[in-house]
Design an enzyme around this catalytic site. Sequence first.
Site, PDB file in Angstrom:
ATOM      1  N   GLN A  39      -8.225  -9.063 -11.812  1.00  0.00           N
ATOM      2  CA  GLN A  39      -7.812  -9.837 -11.287  1.00  0.00           C
ATOM      3  C   GLN A  39      -6.626  -8.873 -10.212  1.00  0.00           C
ATOM      4  OE1 GLN A  39      -5.766 -12.394 -14.721  1.00  0.00           O
ATOM      5  NE2 GLN A  39      -5.807 -13.936 -12.584  1.00  0.00           N
ATOM      6  N   ASP A  71     -13.822  -8.229  -5.471  1.00  0.00           N
ATOM      7  CA  ASP A  71     -13.731  -6.780  -4.898  1.00  0.00           C
ATOM      8  C   ASP A  71     -12.595  -6.184  -4.863  1.00  0.00           C
ATOM      9  OD1 ASP A  71     -16.494  -7.916  -5.592  1.00  0.00           O
ATOM     10  OD2 ASP A  71     -16.935  -7.784  -3.571  1.00  0.00           O
ATOM     11  N   ARG A  96       2.201  -4.955 -18.734  1.00  0.00           N
ATOM     12  CA  ARG A  96       1.568  -5.421 -19.568  1.00  0.00           C
ATOM     13  C   ARG A  96       0.394  -5.813 -18.731  1.00  0.00           C
ATOM     14  NH1 ARG A  96      -1.095 -11.339 -21.078  1.00  0.00           N
ATOM     15  NH2 ARG A  96      -2.895 -10.635 -22.113  1.00  0.00           N
ATOM     16  N   HIS A 141      -9.107  -8.875 -21.450  1.00  0.00           N
ATOM     17  CA  HIS A 141      -9.001 -10.132 -20.699  1.00  0.00           C
ATOM     18  C   HIS A 141     -10.093 -10.443 -19.780  1.00  0.00           C
ATOM     19  CE1 HIS A 141      -5.487 -11.552 -18.606  1.00  0.00           C
ATOM     20  NE2 HIS A 141      -5.866 -12.203 -18.667  1.00  0.00           N
ATOM     21  N   ASN A 185      -7.410 -11.446 -24.913  1.00  0.00           N
ATOM     22  CA  ASN A 185      -6.461 -12.638 -24.072  1.00  0.00           C
ATOM     23  C   ASN A 185      -7.016 -13.583 -24.211  1.00  0.00           C
ATOM     24  OD1 ASN A 185      -4.434 -13.137 -23.104  1.00  0.00           O
ATOM     25  ND2 ASN A 185      -5.956 -13.656 -21.228  1.00  0.00           N
ATOM     26  N   ASN A 326       0.650 -16.710 -24.934  1.00  0.00           N
ATOM     27  CA  ASN A 326       0.719 -17.741 -23.570  1.00  0.00           C
ATOM     28  C   ASN A 326       0.863 -18.691 -23.720  1.00  0.00           C
ATOM     29  OD1 ASN A 326      -0.600 -14.788 -23.108  1.00  0.00           O
ATOM     30  ND2 ASN A 326      -2.196 -15.224 -22.251  1.00  0.00           N
ATOM     31  N   TYR A 328       2.195 -21.931 -21.511  1.00  0.00           N
ATOM     32  CA  TYR A 328       2.149 -22.965 -19.677  1.00  0.00           C
ATOM     33  C   TYR A 328       3.123 -23.695 -19.756  1.00  0.00           C
ATOM     34  CZ  TYR A 328      -0.141 -18.301 -17.500  1.00  0.00           C
ATOM     35  OH  TYR A 328      -0.119 -17.185 -17.482  1.00  0.00           O
TER      36      TYR A 328
HETATM   37  C1  NOJ Z   1      -4.191 -17.305 -19.046  1.00  0.00           C
HETATM   38  C2  NOJ Z   1      -4.384 -15.920 -17.869  1.00  0.00           C
HETATM   39  O1  NOJ Z   1      -5.028 -14.570 -19.341  1.00  0.00           O
HETATM   40  C3  NOJ Z   1      -4.547 -14.970 -16.812  1.00  0.00           C
HETATM   41  O2  NOJ Z   1      -5.633 -14.275 -16.641  1.00  0.00           O
HETATM   42  C4  NOJ Z   1      -3.956 -16.326 -16.117  1.00  0.00           C
HETATM   43  O3  NOJ Z   1      -4.206 -15.946 -14.685  1.00  0.00           O
HETATM   44  C5  NOJ Z   1      -3.215 -17.436 -15.925  1.00  0.00           C
HETATM   45  N1  NOJ Z   1      -3.047 -18.113 -16.984  1.00  0.00           N
HETATM   46  C6  NOJ Z   1      -2.358 -18.185 -15.149  1.00  0.00           C
HETATM   47  O4  NOJ Z   1      -3.947 -19.063 -15.021  1.00  0.00           O
END
Ligand code: NOJ
Length: 487
Positions: A39, A71, A96, A141, A185, A326, A328
């Site tokens: 990313q 890229d 991290r 990841h 992950n 994680n 959200y």
């Molecule tokens: C979880 C993922 O681990 C991460 O790569 C992603 O960008 C975020 N959520 C947000 O969607």
Amino acid sequence: MQHITLPILKLCLLIHLSKTEDWTFPEDFKFGVATSAYQIEGGAKEDGKTLSVWDRITRTPGFVTDGSTGDVACDSYHKWEEDVRILKELGVDYYRFSISWTRILSGGYTSTVNEAGVAYYNNLINALIANDIEPVVTMYHWDMPQTISTLGGFSNSAWVDFFTNYARTLFEQFGDRVKLWITFNEPNIICHYFNSVLGNITEAYPNGVIEYLCTYHLLKAHAETYHIYDREFRQRQQGKVGITLNFEWSEPMSNDPEDVAAAERRRQFDFGIFANPIINFDYPKVVRDRVAARSRLEDFPRSRLKRFTLAEKLSIRGTYDFLGLNHYTTWLVGEGSEADPTEHSFYIDTKVRRMQDDSWETTAAPDNKVVPEGLRKALNWIKTTYGNPDILITECGYSDTTGTLEDDRRINFYKEYLNATLEAIHLDGVNVKAFMAWSLMDNFEWNQGYTVKFGLHYVDFENPERPRSIKQSGEYFKRVIATRTLE
Ligand code: NOJ
């Protein structure tokens, strides 16, 4: 007299305790930010790095919303010094990030180490440590070597060897300085949601078979990595090894016992399927029963859930020093209907329906609605289900599309989710040890490309220099870290 004063005292204490704005984060609580290799790094083909599945899938027309790739991304392959500088300015304890497998082992499954790749991470790790920032390293990841994907990825039992070979290399190269390791992950995204992409699973296989093979091999690879650390490295490196699981909170959509059971079933399918073998023992019963029943209905000769032997169960149990989380969002979950027996998948096995409340604030990732109390509930459920393990929140964050520096909504998000964290710590006694914001900066958001932005820093992707500018949410996070309180 005494019987009057005591309740009054208790009330005062409660009023005092409920003023969360006065609470501080415990002394040993750590703040951090998170990113991942594909990313942010770019340098996709530089210095011996070979292709990962993401280098390839992003070439599929229509797969990424804006047709973009990783890229160049944030160009962290060249701008790591600046990354360390902005991390230092935030004042974080933890950074991290993930390591790109194909930068370290160009062949994927072979053991020849690519020195240039090692040098990149050595530079980054050394600079972090020189600035008092502790590296928290994710081994995997999602950027599987294409060479391994071609062999069937997670569905191939050789995956366990391929991964542990890579993991051992990481311990050898970086374990003298990296003390916090995350093997995988978000395994449920790997095995159930993005499976066809990340494992290069062809449609020739029924999904509901491959998904559980992936779960099985991933858990074995995780456990074996933990044992390798124990046997070969722990004594001299003194680090910790864990895994990061994502957990959307599942709230029953009504008090109807069927909906209550459905919400719990979704928790077990999403989270328990990985957490239970590692922390308790074996897959959760509801998962075992439900996949077995469904497989019978579908006329399979045996359950599609690949079962562990007793020796495997014992070897997986206890393979964690902390649990990465994680989080959200939250879903309202209810009993679903039984699907046609000609279909088979993880979703069908779960047998739930889900929705989100219209009143919940929406974000650029439309399913990630803002529900801070869901975090507190998720933390409490983990505490009761798994005996209060140490939890590091390894990701939590808010997305918009504008990337504006005046990002009030993101500030509000962090205030509320950090407040939920404080409540879980102070009111509920949950062992939350860290909070890492997703993300340090705007980056490549998988199949949404650069259209969805999660950063505490804005990155100008039109500019070849990829300049980073702190957003107001970054300033806010910095104040939280400095004062250890919420304003
Ligand atoms: C979880 C993922 O681990 C991460 O790569 C992603 O960008 C975020 N959520 C947000 O969607």
